[in-house]
Design an enzyme around this catalytic site. Structure first.
Site, PDB file in Angstrom:
ATOM      1  N   GLN A  75      39.743  44.439  48.320  1.00 28.13           N
ATOM      2  CA  GLN A  75      38.664  44.989  49.153  1.00 28.13           C
ATOM      3  C   GLN A  75      38.945  44.782  50.645  1.00 28.13           C
ATOM      4  O   GLN A  75      38.063  44.428  51.422  1.00 28.13           O
ATOM      5  CB  GLN A  75      37.325  44.357  48.752  1.00 28.13           C
ATOM      6  N   SER A  76      40.176  45.030  51.052  1.00 29.36           N
ATOM      7  CA  SER A  76      40.561  44.837  52.452  1.00 29.36           C
ATOM      8  C   SER A  76      39.921  45.889  53.357  1.00 29.36           C
ATOM      9  O   SER A  76      40.110  47.095  53.160  1.00 29.36           O
ATOM     10  CB  SER A  76      42.088  44.929  52.561  1.00 29.36           C
TER      11      SER A  76
END
Ligand SMILES: *Cc1c(COP(=O)(O)O)cnc(C)c1O
Length: 337
Positions: A75-76
């Site tokens: 989930q960057s």
């Protein structure tokens, strides 16, 4: 400080607003809390990577790249913003995503930032946790180069001296805003991870002799490691700017008491911070970064470390797109993997 010497692709929505948080201030009964809205920088829902990427992507353009690569957690936010910037410039974008949490929820693996990476046309590959992701990325970049691609690689979080210039610029912008409005500021607080934000800010603040202490609230590494990472990058950033020596080791302060169970794993105090900001101020935080930074701010106010009569600026670094990858965290019985 002459930032215009460095290549920059202007795209961020700047200056970001500086607003007073009246209801949160009243709720906590301590210092006056202000927020610097770097969640509103533009570029695919905004966030702190926009400022770094203005300088990084200009370097990629100058190098004649037709493809950028970067890496981050599943989930960057940095991956999502890099994918969006590449789309805007007509470059291909390839991302290595590290599975740092082991979550197998569909939302974590497909929604939130991951959905946006793909909407912006990026291609992604997964890696298990714990490898040297920057080294792995260079290996994959060589594969593309052998196929004739001109690849520009961006380290995780966009945290190198070029990316940190974006937060040197933010320090100047914030100082201009508080000076124009006659606001004496006692502390600046923000979430710190790959170190570029804190390193750029402290370099900018020291270079203009702002006299405002900066506190990074860690989201991953223990305090000594986090402070070493920030200090090393601040030294390199000051060197790049021609003001070597402006940052002392003692200027770099991180508090890493709010990491909870680990990077990318929501914490109780972070979830409380999300509810307070959303419910009192209509502002969205994210569970991985800005909520843990805000949890540190809130706890340090409750403990009397930050006092009534002081004025604090919380730098909101963005990340709300990640909320949709973490919907399951809001079931309090189900915080851990
Ligand atoms: C990347 C990120 C941070 C941390 O910034 P660093 O420069 O990596 O230390 C903080 N908040 C959000 C929302 C981020 O995406």
């Amino acid at each position: 400080m002459h930032l215009a010497r460095f290549p920059r692709h202007f795209l961020a929505h700047l200056p970001t607003p500086l607003e007073r948080l009246d209801r949160l201030t009243a709720e906590l009964g301590g210092p006056e809390i202000w927020i610097k809205r770097d969640d509103c920088t533009g570029l695919s829902t905004g966030g702190n990577k926009t400022r770094k990427l203005e300088f990084l992507m200009a370097e990629a353009e100058a190098a004649g790249a037709d493809m950028v690569m970067t890496q981050g957690a599943t989930q960057s936010n940095h991956a999502r913003q890099t994918a969006a910037f590449a789309a805007k410039l007509g470059m291909a974008c390839h991302i290595l995503l590290e599975d740092r949490t082991g979550y197998n929820h569909a939302s974590y693996n497909q929604n939130g930032n991951v959905l946006l990476d793909h909407l912006h046309g990026a291609t992604t590959e997964k890696r298990p946790a714990g490898g040297d992701m920057n080294a792995e990325m260079e290996k994959v970049a060589e594969r593309f180069r052998a196929e004739g691609r001109k690849v520009y690689t961006i380290p995780g979080g966009g945290s190198n001296p070029t990316g940190a210039l974006g937060y040197v610029n933010c320090a100047f912008e914030l100082l201009g805003q508080v000076n124009d409005r006659g606001l004496r500021v006692d502390h600046i607080v923000h979430a710190t991870g790959s170190a570029g934000t804190q390193a750029g800010l402290i370099t900018g603040l020291k270079a203009i002799n702002a006299g405002i202490p900066l506190l990074g609230v860690g989201v991953r590494a223990p305090k000594p490691k986090q402070e070493e990472n920030v200090f090393a990058l601040a030294l390199a950033t000051a060197e790049k700017l021609g003001c070597a020596g402006v940052v002392q080791r003692g200027d770099v302060v991180a508090n890493c008491d709010y990491v909870g169970d680990g990077y990318g794993i929501p914490s109780e105090s972070g979830l409380e911070a999300i509810r307070l900001f959303a419910g009192l101020e209509g502002i969205l935080l994210d569970p991985v970064y800005s909520a843990k930074g805000a949890a540190g701010l809130i706890d340090l106010i409750r403990k009397g470390h930050f006092k009534k009569g002081e004025r604090i600026v919380f730098l909101h670094t963005g990340g709300a797109a990640g909320l949709f990858g973490y919907d399951f965290a809001f079931d309090f019985g189900n915080l851990r993997r």
